[in-house]
Design an enzyme around this catalytic site. Structure first.
Site, PDB file in Angstrom:
ATOM      1  CB  SER A 104      -0.906   0.005   1.238  1.00 45.11           C
ATOM      2  OG  SER A 104      -1.807   1.089   1.187  1.00 45.11           O
ATOM      3  CB  SER A 105       1.397   3.869  -2.545  1.00 47.30           C
ATOM      4  OG  SER A 105       1.653   2.923  -3.562  1.00 47.30           O
ATOM      5  CD  GLN A 106       5.922   7.209   1.784  1.00 44.48           C
ATOM      6  OE1 GLN A 106       5.985   8.256   1.145  1.00 44.48           O
ATOM      7  NE2 GLN A 106       6.911   6.775   2.537  1.00 44.48           N
ATOM      8  N   PRO A 107       0.264   7.674   1.539  1.00 50.46           N
ATOM      9  CG  PRO A 107      -1.102   7.835   3.429  1.00 50.46           C
ATOM     10  CD  PRO A 107       0.244   7.330   2.979  1.00 50.46           C
ATOM     11  CG  PHE A 134       5.367   2.913  -7.250  1.00 52.46           C
ATOM     12  CD1 PHE A 134       4.104   2.563  -6.798  1.00 52.46           C
ATOM     13  CD2 PHE A 134       5.714   4.254  -7.263  1.00 52.46           C
ATOM     14  CE1 PHE A 134       3.206   3.528  -6.371  1.00 52.46           C
ATOM     15  CE2 PHE A 134       4.822   5.229  -6.843  1.00 52.46           C
ATOM     16  CZ  PHE A 134       3.560   4.865  -6.393  1.00 52.46           C
TER      17      PHE A 134
END
Length: 299
Positions: free
Chosen positions: A9-12, A153
């Site tokens: 889950s990527s950083q906000p 990523f």
């Protein structure tokens, strides 16, 4: 079971920055590559309506988890298990395409399935290292645009290279084997930054590196060609102003590294946002400031 992570889950901050780059408008259709947890899909579906969002996930288990998360949130974009490189022609044409995995080559299907005037937003980086968000505007068979910011990523699975092992270059010989010795005033530490790697990688196709570290803070920077014919070692020692180099093979990889680095330095040490990318029927070309100024190749 493998040891390499395949989804996260990527950083906000990165999620929202990429969605800002995507710049969606009411009524537009979006194709997302890499469903992951389903968070970005949910945000897009909330903004545009679930019927306007298609998301592709390669890993069936990850897709299953994303589906459960989306159902819990009461949002139902179309989630497809498949090869993201192929897009999804059943929902085309799209106004926007966004990838949440990095790529080293823009799949042709993404351009073909995007309307003229539409956008492709994707993390893109050369094999050597460095990565940034490409924001490409589609015009028929061409997509072109600048990079917006740094990124990091996981690579699209079908674009993860199988690289030769260290021993493949020496074939039983001990270092320095038949390598040619020299010295360099360019410190290996100077070429290790993220934007430096990016600029060097744009110029040095078919090359990658590893680091061998020692207890005293010294290390050896190894650079290899993907054809397993050339290698270079550059020894870093803290406080030194000259560094031992050994090179072997038809490519002099440390000389290429020096030339690429000094070109970047000569351009004013540009950041990611001065670089851009054009994709068309002839392939891909990186450029600096304008498509009329392609990044030169070294070697």
């Amino acid at each position: 079971m493998g040891r390499t992570p395949s989804s996260s889950s990527s950083q906000p901050h990165m999620v929202f920055s990429m969605l800002a780059d995507l710049d969606v408008k009411d009524g537009q259709r979006v194709l997302e590559i890499g469903t992951g947890t389903g968070w970005s899909s949910a945000l897009l579906a909330h903004r545009l309506g679930a019927e306007n969002v298609v998301s592709i996930e390669f890993d069936p288990e990850v897709a299953k988890g994303a589906g459960e998360n989306l159902r819990t949130a009461g949002i139902s974009p179309l989630v497809i298990v498949g090869d993201g490189r192929r897009g999804y022609v059943g929902g085309a044409p799209y106004d926007r395409v966004i990838a949440t995995c990095s790529i080293g080559e823009v799949p042709r299907a993404w351009v073909d399935q995007t309307r003229t005037g539409g956008l492709i937003v994707a993390p893109w980086g050369p094999l050597y290292g460095g990565e940034a968000i490409a924001r490409l505007t589609v015009d028929g068979e061409t997509a072109s645009g600048s990079f917006t910011r740094s990124s990091a990523f996981m690579r699209l699975r079908q674009q993860r290279p199988e690289l030769p092992e260290h021993d493949a270059y020496f074939k039983g010989q001990e270092w320095p084997a038949d390598g040619t010795r020299s010295t360099s005033t360019l410190s290996p530490a100077e070429v290790g930054g993220w934007v430096e790697q990016f600029a060097i990688g744009l110029q040095m196709a078919g090359a990658f590196w590893t680091v061998e570290r020692y207890d005293d803070g010294a290390y050896t920077l190894w650079t290899y060609s993907t054809d397993a014919l050339s290698w270079a070692s550059a020894d870093y020692e803290p406080g030194a102003d000259s560094f031992d180099v050994v090179q072997f093979g038809p490519r002099r990889l440390w000389y290429e590294t020096e030339a690429a680095y000094y070109w970047w330095e000569g351009q004013g040490r540009p950041g990611f946002d001065r670089f851009g990318l054009t994709v068309d029927s002839d392939g891909e070309r990186a450029w600096l400031d304008s498509p009329d100024h392609p990044v030169p190749a070294v070697g």
